[in-house]
Design a protein around this motif. Sequence first.
Motif, mmCIF file in Angstrom:
data_model
loop_
_atom_site.group_PDB
_atom_site.id
_atom_site.type_symbol
_atom_site.label_atom_id
_atom_site.label_comp_id
_atom_site.label_asym_id
_atom_site.label_seq_id
_atom_site.Cartn_x
_atom_site.Cartn_y
_atom_site.Cartn_z
ATOM 1 N N MET A 1 19.322 63.595 -4.854
ATOM 2 C CA MET A 1 18.678 64.919 -5.411
ATOM 3 C C MET A 1 17.675 64.835 -6.674
ATOM 4 N N GLY A 2 18.046 63.860 -7.435
ATOM 5 C CA GLY A 2 17.380 63.742 -8.466
ATOM 6 C C GLY A 2 15.848 62.810 -8.004
ATOM 7 N N ARG A 3 15.862 62.162 -7.078
ATOM 8 C CA ARG A 3 14.657 61.395 -6.450
ATOM 9 C C ARG A 3 13.688 62.695 -5.848
ATOM 10 N N ARG A 4 14.399 63.502 -5.438
ATOM 11 C CA ARG A 4 13.779 64.715 -4.749
ATOM 12 C C ARG A 4 13.213 65.682 -5.957
ATOM 13 N N ARG B 1 9.134 66.401 -6.726
ATOM 14 C CA ARG B 1 8.511 67.759 -6.675
ATOM 15 C C ARG B 1 7.698 67.980 -7.961
ATOM 16 N N GLN B 2 8.350 67.267 -8.933
ATOM 17 C CA GLN B 2 7.562 67.243 -10.296
ATOM 18 C C GLN B 2 6.166 66.518 -10.278
ATOM 19 N N ARG B 3 6.137 65.540 -9.493
ATOM 20 C CA ARG B 3 4.910 64.744 -9.405
ATOM 21 C C ARG B 3 3.988 65.292 -8.328
ATOM 22 N N GLY B 4 4.653 66.134 -7.458
ATOM 23 C CA GLY B 4 3.845 66.698 -6.348
ATOM 24 C C GLY B 4 3.881 65.840 -5.055
ATOM 25 N N THR B 5 4.601 64.810 -5.160
ATOM 26 C CA THR B 5 4.376 63.855 -3.912
ATOM 27 C C THR B 5 5.488 64.283 -2.855
ATOM 28 N N GLY B 6 6.404 65.133 -3.090
ATOM 29 C CA GLY B 6 7.341 65.146 -1.855
ATOM 30 C C GLY B 6 7.055 66.411 -0.971
#
Length: 86
Positions: free
Chosen positions: A68-71, A75-80
Motif C-alpha cells: 500500500m505504501g508503494r501504491r 499515486r503521488q508521483r502520478g505513475t500508478g
Amino acid sequence: MARPGHGWSGAAAAKRGSEEEEEGEDPLDARIARSGCLEQHRQLQECMAERRDWRHCQEQVRAFGACMGRRQQQRQRGTGPAQPPD
C-alpha cells in the motif's frame, strides 16, 4: 462495527455471503483490489482468521503495508494506475 469480510468472528463470516449478494461488493475490498495489493490483503486476512491475533501476522501486516505504501508513492508521483479519490 467492521464491514463483512473485515470482521474476524464466525458469525460475520457466516453472514458474509448473503449480505454481499444483497449489498454488492464491499467498497474497501474494491479499493484494495484496485490498489494491486489484493493478494497481500488476502494473505493477511487468512492469517488473521487462522491465528486470531494480528501480532502473530506481522509478516503479512508488513507485506500489505509495504504494498500500500508503494501504491501511495506511485499515486503521488502520478505513475500508478488511476484510482478515483475517496
